[in-house]
Design a protein around this motif. Structure first.
Motif, mmCIF file in Angstrom:
data_model
loop_
_atom_site.group_PDB
_atom_site.id
_atom_site.type_symbol
_atom_site.label_atom_id
_atom_site.label_comp_id
_atom_site.label_asym_id
_atom_site.label_seq_id
_atom_site.Cartn_x
_atom_site.Cartn_y
_atom_site.Cartn_z
ATOM 1 N N ALA A 102 38.669 28.734 25.039
ATOM 2 C CA ALA A 102 38.176 30.068 24.063
ATOM 3 C C ALA A 102 38.361 29.113 22.970
ATOM 4 N N GLY A 103 39.424 28.253 22.230
ATOM 5 C CA GLY A 103 39.500 27.712 21.143
ATOM 6 C C GLY A 103 39.168 27.444 20.510
ATOM 7 N N ARG A 104 38.472 26.323 21.607
ATOM 8 C CA ARG A 104 38.360 25.189 21.054
ATOM 9 C C ARG A 104 36.821 25.760 20.721
ATOM 10 N N ALA A 105 35.889 25.917 22.261
ATOM 11 C CA ALA A 105 34.632 26.437 20.829
ATOM 12 C C ALA A 105 34.900 26.855 19.769
ATOM 13 N N TYR A 115 42.353 34.903 18.551
ATOM 14 C CA TYR A 115 42.460 34.821 20.252
ATOM 15 C C TYR A 115 41.510 35.945 20.878
ATOM 16 N N ARG A 116 41.990 37.259 20.204
ATOM 17 C CA ARG A 116 41.871 38.466 20.414
ATOM 18 C C ARG A 116 40.218 39.112 20.767
ATOM 19 N N ASN A 117 39.639 38.254 19.509
ATOM 20 C CA ASN A 117 38.399 38.255 19.776
ATOM 21 C C ASN A 117 37.360 37.753 20.503
ATOM 22 N N TYR A 119 36.013 37.368 23.858
ATOM 23 C CA TYR A 119 35.879 38.511 25.259
ATOM 24 C C TYR A 119 36.363 37.899 26.770
ATOM 25 N N ALA A 120 36.837 36.915 27.068
ATOM 26 C CA ALA A 120 37.697 36.484 27.704
ATOM 27 C C ALA A 120 39.545 37.346 27.788
ATOM 28 N N TRP A 121 39.476 36.927 26.917
ATOM 29 C CA TRP A 121 40.934 37.811 26.521
ATOM 30 C C TRP A 121 40.889 39.299 25.978
ATOM 31 N N GLN A 122 39.880 40.319 25.599
ATOM 32 C CA GLN A 122 39.741 41.677 25.370
ATOM 33 C C GLN A 122 39.249 42.122 27.255
ATOM 34 N N ASP A 123 38.433 40.977 28.622
ATOM 35 C CA ASP A 123 38.300 41.117 29.780
ATOM 36 C C ASP A 123 39.424 41.427 30.587
ATOM 37 N N ALA A 124 40.222 40.408 29.758
ATOM 38 C CA ALA A 124 41.917 40.132 31.060
ATOM 39 C C ALA A 124 41.525 40.128 32.279
ATOM 40 N N SER A 125 40.355 40.036 32.899
ATOM 41 C CA SER A 125 40.603 40.092 34.555
ATOM 42 C C SER A 125 40.268 38.587 35.422
ATOM 43 N N TYR A 126 39.761 37.496 34.700
ATOM 44 C CA TYR A 126 39.257 36.210 35.313
ATOM 45 C C TYR A 126 40.670 36.093 37.081
ATOM 46 N N GLY A 127 40.198 36.017 37.542
ATOM 47 C CA GLY A 127 40.397 35.336 38.870
ATOM 48 C C GLY A 127 41.610 36.695 39.737
ATOM 49 N N TYR A 128 41.616 37.993 38.489
ATOM 50 C CA TYR A 128 42.147 39.251 39.595
ATOM 51 C C TYR A 128 41.355 39.722 41.084
ATOM 52 N N ASN A 129 42.193 39.584 41.963
ATOM 53 C CA ASN A 129 40.946 40.328 43.215
ATOM 54 C C ASN A 129 41.380 42.139 43.744
ATOM 55 N N GLY A 130 42.306 42.232 42.685
ATOM 56 C CA GLY A 130 42.122 43.656 43.211
ATOM 57 C C GLY A 130 43.713 44.046 44.102
ATOM 58 N N TRP A 131 44.281 42.881 44.171
ATOM 59 C CA TRP A 131 45.635 43.370 45.057
ATOM 60 C C TRP A 131 46.687 43.291 44.575
ATOM 61 N N ARG A 143 46.781 37.937 29.665
ATOM 62 C CA ARG A 143 46.736 36.879 27.851
ATOM 63 C C ARG A 143 47.646 36.571 27.795
ATOM 64 N N GLU A 144 49.265 36.512 28.004
ATOM 65 C CA GLU A 144 50.251 35.862 27.638
ATOM 66 C C GLU A 144 49.846 34.486 27.893
ATOM 67 N N GLY A 145 49.122 34.086 28.774
ATOM 68 C CA GLY A 145 48.515 32.944 28.835
ATOM 69 C C GLY A 145 47.685 32.308 28.177
ATOM 70 N N PHE A 146 46.151 33.106 27.869
ATOM 71 C CA PHE A 146 45.622 33.281 27.162
ATOM 72 C C PHE A 146 45.682 32.928 25.665
ATOM 73 N N ARG A 147 46.649 33.616 24.962
ATOM 74 C CA ARG A 147 47.214 33.117 23.970
ATOM 75 C C ARG A 147 47.673 31.942 22.928
#
Length: 185
Positions: A102-105, A115-117, A119-131, A143-147
């Motif tokens: 996202a930063g490169r884009a 980074y707060r702008n 969508y992936a940071w706002q959503d922050a669910s990529y990889g979450y499986n609900g478990w 978000r800590e990794g994303f930033r």
């Protein structure tokens, strides 16, 4: 079991909301003529959907797995087993990778770093499986990794991560350890 059912229902509700938010975000990017960020977002959605499709099955042995780690967040200690610990580590790592892209884009679009702008940071669910852990806990560590990944991608550096032999970017083990702060029990 009731807690796990609650997490599963929450995950399904979140998936429905996610699809609506994706459409709104895409429209905004198109209006701003952010071509590289649009491309990143389409790729992100594809990865998100593919991960959800191969979500796997719930591991019932999680309930009997011994608590082996402790970490502190917001002044509270949390004790977790290896399944939860692995998921939180995955959150940081996936967050770093997504942030880097996202930063490169944003840099390629000539857009101001924020980074707060994303969508992936706002959503922050990529990889979450609900478990294993609550979505909010997963999102915090994503978000800590994303930033950190966003900063590396936007500024074209490798302060927080490195490229592995296969060409994927990984967050540095020392950075991962500092973010999670697991203590073995």
């Amino acid at each position: 079991m009731a807690e796990q059912r609650r997490r599963e229902a929450e995950h399904q509700r979140h998936q429905r909301e996610l699809r609506q938010a994706q459409r709104r975000y895409e429209q905004r990017l198109a209006q701003q003529r952010r071509i590289h960020q649009q491309r990143y977002l389409r790729d992100y959605y594809a990865r998100l959907h593919a991960r959800d499709m191969r979500r796997g099955s719930y591991n019932a042995s999680w309930y009997s797995a011994p608590v082996i780690y402790r970490y502190q967040r917001d002044g509270r200690y949390h004790d977790v087993n290896r399944y939860a610990a692995d998921l939180l580590q995955q959150a940081v790592d996936l967050g770093y990778r997504e942030g880097r892209s996202a930063g490169r884009a944003d840099r390629e679009d000539g857009w101001q770093a924020d980074y707060r702008n994303s969508y992936a940071w706002q959503d922050a669910s990529y990889g979450y499986n609900g478990w294993y852990v609550d979505r909010d806990e997963y999102a915090h560590y994503f978000r800590e990794g994303f930033r950190r990944g966003y900063d590396d991608g936007y500024y074209g550096r490798s302060e927080y991560g490195r490229r592995d032999d296969s060409g994927d970017y990984l967050i540095l083990a020392a950075v991962l350890g500092a973010i999670l702060g697991f203590q073995q029990l």
